[in-house]
Design an enzyme around this catalytic site. Structure first.
Site, PDB file in Angstrom:
ATOM      1  CB  THR A  39      -0.936   0.004   1.211  1.00  0.00           C
ATOM      2  OG1 THR A  39      -1.767  -1.158   1.167  1.00  0.00           O
ATOM      3  CG2 THR A  39      -1.821   1.247   1.214  1.00  0.00           C
ATOM      4  CG  HIS A  42      -0.714   0.582  -4.547  1.00  0.00           C
ATOM      5  ND1 HIS A  42      -0.878   0.465  -5.912  1.00  0.00           N
ATOM      6  CD2 HIS A  42      -0.839  -0.673  -4.045  1.00  0.00           C
ATOM      7  CE1 HIS A  42      -1.088  -0.797  -6.231  1.00  0.00           C
ATOM      8  NE2 HIS A  42      -1.060  -1.509  -5.120  1.00  0.00           N
ATOM      9  CG  HIS A  59      -0.084   1.153   6.957  1.00  0.00           C
ATOM     10  ND1 HIS A  59       0.403   1.598   5.757  1.00  0.00           N
ATOM     11  CD2 HIS A  59      -0.359  -0.164   6.782  1.00  0.00           C
ATOM     12  CE1 HIS A  59       0.416   0.598   4.890  1.00  0.00           C
ATOM     13  NE2 HIS A  59      -0.020  -0.487   5.493  1.00  0.00           N
TER      14      HIS A  59
END
Length: 340
Positions: A39, A42, A59
Site C-alpha cells: 500500500t 501505491h 502504517h
C-alpha cells in the site's frame, strides 16, 4: 521531530516538524521501527491517497509509549505497542460491526493522515495495541500486516482439511500460506514465479509450489482428485490472476479477493458457470479491532515466522532509497525503517 514527508509521487523530503500534541484521549508513541508495504508503494507511486499529499506515510509501526492523555487509563510509559490504523466514528452501523473501513468518517493512519515514518505518532488510546512483553519491537511492525490475514481467514470460513491455493509469494502471500497451514488446511499450494520467494514458500511449509500459473491447473487437479481447490487466495492484484483463480476452485469453492488492483482494473466472471457451480467470492483487505489483538497473540506465541521479513533495514534518512529499492528489487521481501 524528524519525519519522512512524501511531498509528491516518488519524492520524499526529510523534515523537522512539530511533535503531535497528545490530547486527553490520545497516546503518543515514540516510533522505533516502521515497515514499508505494498500500500505504501501505491501511495509512493501516486496511485493512492494522492490527494492527501504532503503526507507522512507508515502504517506498520511499533514503538514505546512516550506520553499518555489525561483521560487515558490502562497504559504505562515505555510500554511496547503498535496501533490499529483504522479510525472510525465508533458509533455508526459499520463501526459497531467492526467494519470500520466502511465508516463514512473513516481515516487510516499513514494513508489518509500522518503515520509512523516519523519519530512520534499520535494515536487515539482506543486504537493502541499492546505488544507481548517479550516481543522484539521489530516484530511489532508485523502485527498490522498479519491482522489483515487474520481477517481474511475469518471471512474465508476455512475448515480443517480444506485445500488452499495462494497466488503470489510476496510478504502477504507468505503470511497467507503460514496461517493456512496453522488453520489446518491441506494441501496448501503456492504459485510464485520468483525462485527466491518460491523457495521461501517451500521452506515455510507449502506442500506444493508451482512457478507458472499456466501450469497450476494440472497440479491442482492432481492433488484434489480432479476437483479444484476449496479456496484460492489472490494476493497479487492482477485481473488476469483473479480470472485464473476462478478456474482453479472446485464447484462450491470460493475465491478470497485480497490483492489490490489499480482503480481502472476489472476482471470477468462467467456468470452462468459461477452460479451453476455455486462458487463464491469474498473480499478482504485490512485487519482492525480484534484482528489486531489476535495477530499480536499469534506472533507472541510464535505461530507465524516473520524473521524473513525483518532482514533489510534502512535509516529513516534513507527512505527515498528504501522505497526505490523495494519497488525495483524482487529479491527484497520487505524493508523496515529504523526510526528511533
Amino acid at each position: 521531530m524528524k519525519a519522512a514527508v512524501l511531498v509528491a509521487p516518488m519524492q520524499f523530503d526529510i523534515r523537522d516538524v512539530p511533535i503531535p500534541e497528545c490530547g486527553a484521549f490520545d497516546v503518543l508513541i515514540k516510533v522505533e521501527r516502521c515497515g514499508i508495504c505494498g500500500t505504501d508503494l501505491h501511495i509512493y507511486h501516486g496511485n493512492y491517497s494522492r490527494d492527501r499529499l504532503p503526507l507522512i506515510p507508515g502504517h506498520e509501526f511499533s514503538g514505546t509509549i512516550a506520553a499518555i492523555g489525561d483521560a487515558v487509563q490502562g497504559f504505562t510509559h515505555g510500554q511496547r505497542v503498535t496501533a490499529d490504523i483504522n479510525l472510525g466514528c465508533r458509533s455508526c452501523f459499520y463501526c459497531r460491526k467492526n467494519e470500520i473501513l466502511n465508516c463514512p468518517q473513516r481515516v487510516q493512519l499513514g494513508i489518509h493522515v500522518d503515520g509512523g515514518m516519523a519519530e512520534y505518532v499520535r494515536v487515539p488510546a482506543h486504537a493502541v495495541v499492546p505488544l507481548p512483553p517479550d516481543m522484539p519491537v521489530e516484530q511489532g511492525t508485523m502485527v498490522e500486516p498479519l491482522s489483515c490475514i487474520v481477517r481474511a481467514f475469518r471471512k474465508s470460513h476455512l475448515r480443517l482439511g480444506e485445500s488452499v491455493l495462494v497466488i503470489g509469494g510476496g510478504p502477504i502471500g507468505q503470511l497467507h500460506l503460514q496461517l493456512a497451514l496453522r488453520a489446518g488446511a491441506a494441501p496448501v499450494i503456492l504459485v510464485e514465479p520468483n525462485p527466491q520467494r518460491a523457495a521461501l514458500g517451500k521452506e515455510l511449509g507449502a506442500d506444493h509450489v508451482v512457478s507458472d500459473i499456466a501450469r497450476a491447473d494440472d497440479l491442482v487437479r492432481a492433488v484434489t482428485n480432479g476437483r479444484g481447490v476449496d479456496i484460492a487466495i489472490e494476493s497479487v492484484g492482477s485481473p488476469q490472476l483473479y480470472e485464473q483463480a476462478f478456474t482453479l476452485i472446485r464447484p462450491g469453492g470460493r475465491v478470497i479477493a485480497f490483492g489490490l488492483a489499480k482503480p481502472e482494473h476489472t476482471f470477468r466472471i462467467a456468470a452462468l458457470d459461477f452460479v451453476l457451480r455455486e462458487q463464491g467470492i469474498q473480499a478482504s483487505v485490512a485487519g482492525m479491532g480484534d484482528d489486531m489483538h489476535e495477530a499480536a497473540t499469534l506472533l507472541g506465541y510464535r505461530r507465524v515466522d516473520v524473521a524473513p521479513f525483518l532482514t533489510t533495514i534502512y535509516r529513516l534518512d534513507d527512505v527515498q532509497d528504501a522505497f526505490a529499492r523495494l519497488a525495483e528489487d524482487r529479491s527484497v521481501l520487505k524493508i523496515q525503517l529504523q526510526v528511533a
